[in-house]
Every structure is written in structure tokens, then in C-alpha cells.
Design an enzyme around this catalytic site. Structure first.
Site, PDB file in Angstrom:
ATOM      1  N   HIS A  10       0.817  -1.208   0.000  1.00 17.12           N
ATOM      2  CA  HIS A  10       0.000   0.000   0.000  1.00 17.12           C
ATOM      3  C   HIS A  10       0.854   1.261   0.000  1.00 17.12           C
ATOM      4  O   HIS A  10       0.387   2.319  -0.422  1.00 17.12           O
ATOM      5  CB  HIS A  10      -0.960  -0.010   1.195  1.00 17.12           C
ATOM      6  CG  HIS A  10      -2.147  -0.887   0.974  1.00 17.12           C
ATOM      7  ND1 HIS A  10      -3.435  -0.508   1.278  1.00 17.12           N
ATOM      8  CD2 HIS A  10      -2.244  -2.139   0.460  1.00 17.12           C
ATOM      9  CE1 HIS A  10      -4.270  -1.479   0.966  1.00 17.12           C
ATOM     10  NE2 HIS A  10      -3.570  -2.483   0.481  1.00 17.12           N
ATOM     11  N   ASN A  29      -7.482   1.654   3.347  1.00 16.31           N
ATOM     12  CA  ASN A  29      -6.583   1.576   4.507  1.00 16.31           C
ATOM     13  C   ASN A  29      -7.276   1.705   5.855  1.00 16.31           C
ATOM     14  O   ASN A  29      -6.849   1.091   6.836  1.00 16.31           O
ATOM     15  CB  ASN A  29      -5.512   2.668   4.411  1.00 16.31           C
ATOM     16  CG  ASN A  29      -4.585   2.467   3.224  1.00 16.31           C
ATOM     17  OD1 ASN A  29      -4.461   1.366   2.699  1.00 16.31           O
ATOM     18  ND2 ASN A  29      -3.929   3.538   2.791  1.00 16.31           N
ATOM     19  N   HIS A  41      -1.742 -13.176  -0.697  1.00 18.89           N
ATOM     20  CA  HIS A  41      -2.983 -13.522  -0.006  1.00 18.89           C
ATOM     21  C   HIS A  41      -3.004 -14.973   0.459  1.00 18.89           C
ATOM     22  O   HIS A  41      -4.035 -15.447   0.940  1.00 18.89           O
ATOM     23  CB  HIS A  41      -4.192 -13.221  -0.900  1.00 18.89           C
ATOM     24  CG  HIS A  41      -4.503 -11.759  -0.988  1.00 18.89           C
ATOM     25  ND1 HIS A  41      -5.537 -11.247  -1.737  1.00 18.89           N
ATOM     26  CD2 HIS A  41      -3.902 -10.688  -0.404  1.00 18.89           C
ATOM     27  CE1 HIS A  41      -5.561  -9.930  -1.625  1.00 18.89           C
ATOM     28  NE2 HIS A  41      -4.578  -9.572  -0.822  1.00 18.89           N
TER      29      HIS A  41
END
Length: 320
Positions: A68, A96, A195
Site C-alpha cells: 500500500h 486503509n 494472499h
């Protein structure tokens, strides 16, 4: 399941990357702190080992923090900046808020690094190294991290909202977003393998398990128990229920069984351009390790501040 990914993979003993900063050519180098902070990597590894030992999910959180950061104005630690009266930063952007975590781990690392090497190591480089250690501590590959980034003095919520891919993204949107950062379809598919660890909030996966057709019915039914049709937005579900704290290829096997938790996950295996890469990684942990490590180096080289640009923050949460 994770045996194919157990070994560490070292990608290139030395990696030199030419990047552009303010029109001038600058270089990131793994040896950037060799003389100015020789114990840097050991300090970071020590703090990360403790943090992941206490909470294995923290490994995924630090990895996500790095992603991010890099996707918003480059890898400049802007994501770590707290809001000020004159600046609305990235921490409360749509992708976020109430979601990113691990700031206190970076603070702890920064404190230790400052004690060892005052005003020398950027928060951006600390985050890049911590993300690598997060992966290795969870059983994933290792790689050589090019260093020499400097820290941004400002951050932008608007830039975060515009650049971070939402869980609702289609494969077309994902490919375009990653291409805009210089990352290929292979990079996208490999990086999505992050992930294989971590968890997602109900609000992120609710639309997929309630409305999408390309979901295994039993998987969807079980996830609906965790995530009601309304309420419970913060309820967590592992992104990879098979081995949520192990960095392996079961994420890709889940996709092939239509058990991707997020809409954007399942888009990687839905009759589109990433299908063959998902098949490859699901059965070849070595290929996944190699491609993931290489993609992390590429992502870490998105728009770094170098030379005299930016600063070396003394506190990662605020500009000097």
C-alpha cells in the site's frame, strides 16, 4: 501442502536498479548501508521475528503495508505519516482505514535502528526490509533488497483512493493498475499470492460471497456465517483458510476450486488471462517463489525518492 515452498529462494546476490529521481539518475543498491549501518538487517530481522512470533498475522500486515506504500506515489513511506492539521494522509483512505495495521512494529524497528545508526536509515527502506523478513518468517522466499530510498515529507488520501485496487476490481482493472506501475500480468498474479497469508474484513468479501456466481457454494455458505448480510463489517476471515499463516501455494489451489475470498482474487482464475499462471503456481512452488521474489524487487523500485529528494525521517509517523 506447503512443502513445495519450504526452501528460501535467494534472488541475485547483488541487485542494481537504476531509477529516476527529479530528472537525475540514482541507484538503489543492496550495499547502501554497508558502512553507515552495517547491522541494519539483523536489527530489523530481530524485531520482525518477535512480532511475527507473537502474532503470525502481523507478517501479512507488514507485507500489505509495503504494497500500500509503493502503490501510492512510490515506495516512500508516505503510508506511515499521521494526518496533520494541514495534511490528510493515506492512513484513512478507503483501502486503509480500519484495515492497515503494523505501524507500531515499524515504530519499534525505527527506534532500534535510530539507536544504532542515528539519522541514517529511511523508513521506506525499513519497510522494504521488514516486508521481505515477513515473508521469510512465514516460510516464503527470500530476496536481496535494493536500498537507498528516502522518505516523503507528505502524503495524500486522494492519491491513495485513486491508486489502491479495491476488492471489487475486475481482472481488466487489475492488469491496468499494475501496468501503470510497470508491473506485468505475471507480477500481478505472483504478488496476489501474498494472499496466501493474512485475513480480510467482512466488508471486503461480503459482495463476493453473497452476489457473485463464480464461488463454490459450500465455501460461500461458510463465509456467510462469519459475514452476515448486514453488520459485522470487521469480522475477519482468512484469505487462505487452508494454511493462513504459511506462505505457500494453497492460495492458487483455492482459486482453482473457486474458493477465493475476494472478488479480485477470484478474477485471477475466471476464464481470463491469468488462468494459466494460477495453474502453474498451484503446482510449482519453485516458480511461484521465483516470480514472487522478482516481483517484490520490481514493486520496491516504484518511484523511490533518492539522492537529495525527500528526507530521512527520525519518526516514521511525521516529517522532520
Amino acid at each position: 501442502m506447503g512443502s513445495v515452498c519450504n526452501g528460501f529462494l535467494l534472488v541475485a546476490a547483488v541487485v542494481w536498479v537504476v531509477v529516476s529521481s527529479g530528472g537525475a539518475q540514482a541507484q538503489l543498491s543492496p550495499a547502501f548501508y554497508a558502512t553507515t549501518c552495517p547491522n541494519l538487517q539483523g536489527v530489523i530481522r530481530s524485531v520482525m521475528t518477535q512480532a511475527v512470533g507473537r502474532d503470525p498475522r502481523m507478517g501479512a500486515s507488514i507485507l500489505r503495508l509495503f504494497f500500500h506504500d509503493c502503490f501510492v506515489n512510490g515506495c516512500d513511506a508516505s503510508v506511515l505519516l499521521d494526518d496533520t492539521p494541514t495534511m490528510i494522509g493515506e492512513k484513512n483512505a478507503m483501502g486503509n482505514a480500519n484495515s492497515l495495521r503494523g505501524y507500531e512494529v515499524i515504530d519499534a524497528i525505527k527506534s532500534r535502528v535510530e539507536a544504532a545508526c542515528r539519522s541514517t536509515v529511511s523508513c521506506a527502506d525499513i519497510l522494504a526490509l521488514a516486508a521481505r523478513d515477513a515473508v521469510t518468517l512465514l516460510g516464503g522466499p527470500s530476496w536481496t533488497v535494493p536500498l537507498g530510498r528516502r522518505d516523503a515529507r507528505t502524503a495524500s488520501m486522494a492519491a491513495a483512493n485513486a491508486n489502491l485496487p479495491p476488492a471489487s476490481d475486475s481482472i481488466g482493472n487489475l492488469v491496468a493498475r499494475f501496468a501503470s506501475k510497470g508491473l506485468s500480468l505475471r507480477d500481478l498474479t505472483a504478488l496476489s499470492g501474498a494472499h496466501t497469508v493474512g485475513a480480510a474484513r467482512c466488508s471486503s468479501f461480503r459482495p463476493h460471497v453473497y452476489r457473485d456466481a463464480n464461488v463454490d457454494p459450500g465455501f460461500a455458505m461458510f463465509r456467510r456465517r462469519i459475514c452476515p448480510a448486514s453488520g459485522g463489517d470487521s469480522n475477519l476471515s482468512p484469505l487462505d483458510p487452508t494454511s493462513p499463516n504459511r506462505f505457500d501455494v494453497s492460495y492458487y489451489r483455492d482459486l482453482m476450486a473457486r474458493r477465493g475470498l475476494l472478488h479480485s482474487d477470484q478474477e485471477l482464475f475466471n476464464g481470463g488471462p491469468a488462468d494459466n499462471l494460477v495453474r502453474l503456481y498451484s503446482s510449482n512452488g519453485g516458480a511461484f517463489n521465483r516470480d514472487f521474489a522478482a516481483a517484490m524487487v520490481k514493486m520496491g523500485n516504484i518511484g523511490p525518492l533518492t539522492g537529495s529528494a525527500g528526507e530521512i525521517r527520525l519518526n516514521c509517523r511525521r516529517a522532520n
